[in-house]
Design a protein around this motif. Sequence first.
Motif, mmCIF file in Angstrom:
data_model
loop_
_atom_site.group_PDB
_atom_site.id
_atom_site.type_symbol
_atom_site.label_atom_id
_atom_site.label_comp_id
_atom_site.label_asym_id
_atom_site.label_seq_id
_atom_site.Cartn_x
_atom_site.Cartn_y
_atom_site.Cartn_z
ATOM 1 N N VAL A 106 46.395 -29.549 34.429
ATOM 2 C CA VAL A 106 45.601 -29.550 35.665
ATOM 3 C C VAL A 106 46.088 -28.435 36.596
ATOM 4 O O VAL A 106 45.295 -27.655 37.130
ATOM 5 N N LEU A 107 47.418 -28.334 36.760
ATOM 6 C CA LEU A 107 47.959 -27.319 37.670
ATOM 7 C C LEU A 107 47.630 -25.912 37.176
ATOM 8 O O LEU A 107 47.355 -25.015 37.964
ATOM 9 N N GLU A 108 47.638 -25.751 35.878
ATOM 10 C CA GLU A 108 47.305 -24.451 35.314
ATOM 11 C C GLU A 108 45.823 -24.124 35.531
ATOM 12 O O GLU A 108 45.474 -23.020 35.923
ATOM 13 N N LEU A 109 44.967 -25.119 35.294
ATOM 14 C CA LEU A 109 43.529 -24.901 35.485
ATOM 15 C C LEU A 109 43.205 -24.594 36.940
ATOM 16 O O LEU A 109 42.276 -23.848 37.236
ATOM 17 N N ARG A 110 43.984 -25.169 37.865
ATOM 18 C CA ARG A 110 43.719 -24.959 39.291
ATOM 19 C C ARG A 110 43.878 -23.494 39.699
ATOM 20 O O ARG A 110 43.340 -23.078 40.716
ATOM 21 N N ASP A 120 35.223 -32.318 37.188
ATOM 22 C CA ASP A 120 34.113 -32.483 36.247
ATOM 23 C C ASP A 120 34.571 -32.281 34.808
ATOM 24 O O ASP A 120 34.144 -32.989 33.904
ATOM 25 N N TYR A 121 35.438 -31.320 34.618
ATOM 26 C CA TYR A 121 35.852 -30.963 33.261
ATOM 27 C C TYR A 121 36.705 -32.054 32.626
ATOM 28 O O TYR A 121 36.536 -32.382 31.456
ATOM 29 N N ARG A 125 39.564 -38.064 39.107
ATOM 30 C CA ARG A 125 39.048 -38.147 40.475
ATOM 31 C C ARG A 125 39.488 -36.929 41.277
ATOM 32 O O ARG A 125 40.591 -36.414 41.097
ATOM 33 N N TRP A 126 38.624 -36.494 42.189
ATOM 34 C CA TRP A 126 38.888 -35.334 43.051
ATOM 35 C C TRP A 126 40.212 -35.535 43.791
ATOM 36 O O TRP A 126 41.080 -34.666 43.819
#
Length: 403
Positions: A106-110, A120-121, A125-126
Amino acid sequence: MPVNLYYTQKIRGFQQQSVKYTATSVKFSLKRTKFQCPRCGFANVTLEPIGHRCVHGEPMGCCHEVIFEFMTHRLYCPRCKARKIEHIPFLSHPWSRMTKSLERTVLELRHHMSIQAVTDYLHLRWHTIKELEKKHLKKKFSRIQTAHIKAIGIDEIHVGRGMQNQQFLTIVRDLESGTVIHVGDGKGVSALAGALKKLKKSKLKIVTMDMANSYYTWISENFPKAHIVFDHFHVIKLMNDKLDLVRRRVTAKMDDLQKKQLKGLRFIFLKNKEDLPEDAKSILRNMRGDFQELGDAYMFKEALRTIYMRAKTSYHAKIAFHRWSKLAEETGVPELKTMARTVRDKLDGIVSFWTFHHISNAKMEGFNNKIRWLIRQAYGFRDREYFKLKIYQLPEISCVKQI
Ligand SMILES: [Zn+2]
């Protein structure tokens, strides 16, 4: 066939019991194979089931929602008599909603995707994603190396809709590397409370800042050896503000026809002369006759810019600023008189710009664009702490999203 949980998910010590597929998700039931007393490491502990936990794991193939379900236990150790809840090694904290491995993803995708896109991916939750990133940034920026810092810039930014103190943030940056050292709530000296501790070990020599603010005394009290520099960027900014004041005052006195003439010309004043189209230049020439004060103010702004373009040394600059303020005072335009007084009062700091080889908050200007970009995105955040942490991160974010 069971999936290798370690290679795909970095889960060790658990066995796959069953797997359920739906159209968009896959759910694995896991069972722990070995237990240990968390205090003394004794293996022969008594288990007391607490309840089922579900956590998200890394996406697998075309299935982006991967869930692991397992039973959690309270352990009783007959050797050391400890009664503790078991430690789950693939979670970063006991109530985490996702595996450590997914947290890293997640941190990498951010770095490349918005919170919404990651939401979405990965079907998370947001709020979960924001909180995860917030925790990560908090840890990352809890300590900032300042021992090598020689020059800082202090700036105030407006982040809200009103003009109250809480709608401002004060940002302190290292002028050489661009690192954000401190983000304080509000403006004025109180906003710098945390910065003092951070800068204690620095070798602070130069501080650039806005001429209108009150950090001057704070710097001279806490860093008596530091030189204060009012850089080019801030002097021109203050002059532009004055020009705007003249425009407003003059407009208020006008009749409807004159107002019409001037309407929409605001941009002319804020632009530099060479950037203006031909017709705008001719409007400006006529305006000097029609609106004497406005024309004067514009001319003095241009003259100020010329000093920055032409003066080679601090000596030349000093003479030029003296002459400028004398002439500005003679115009009798109140805003120009105030500006002249400011220039005279702060002349040492203004001229230091030449002494210290044009040290400038200019890098700050690019940074300010990034801040504006962040503010636009951040109206949905409503989380001041997260917003401040994102400011610390800004120097490493590229805000130009490529196709
Ligand atoms: Zn024990």
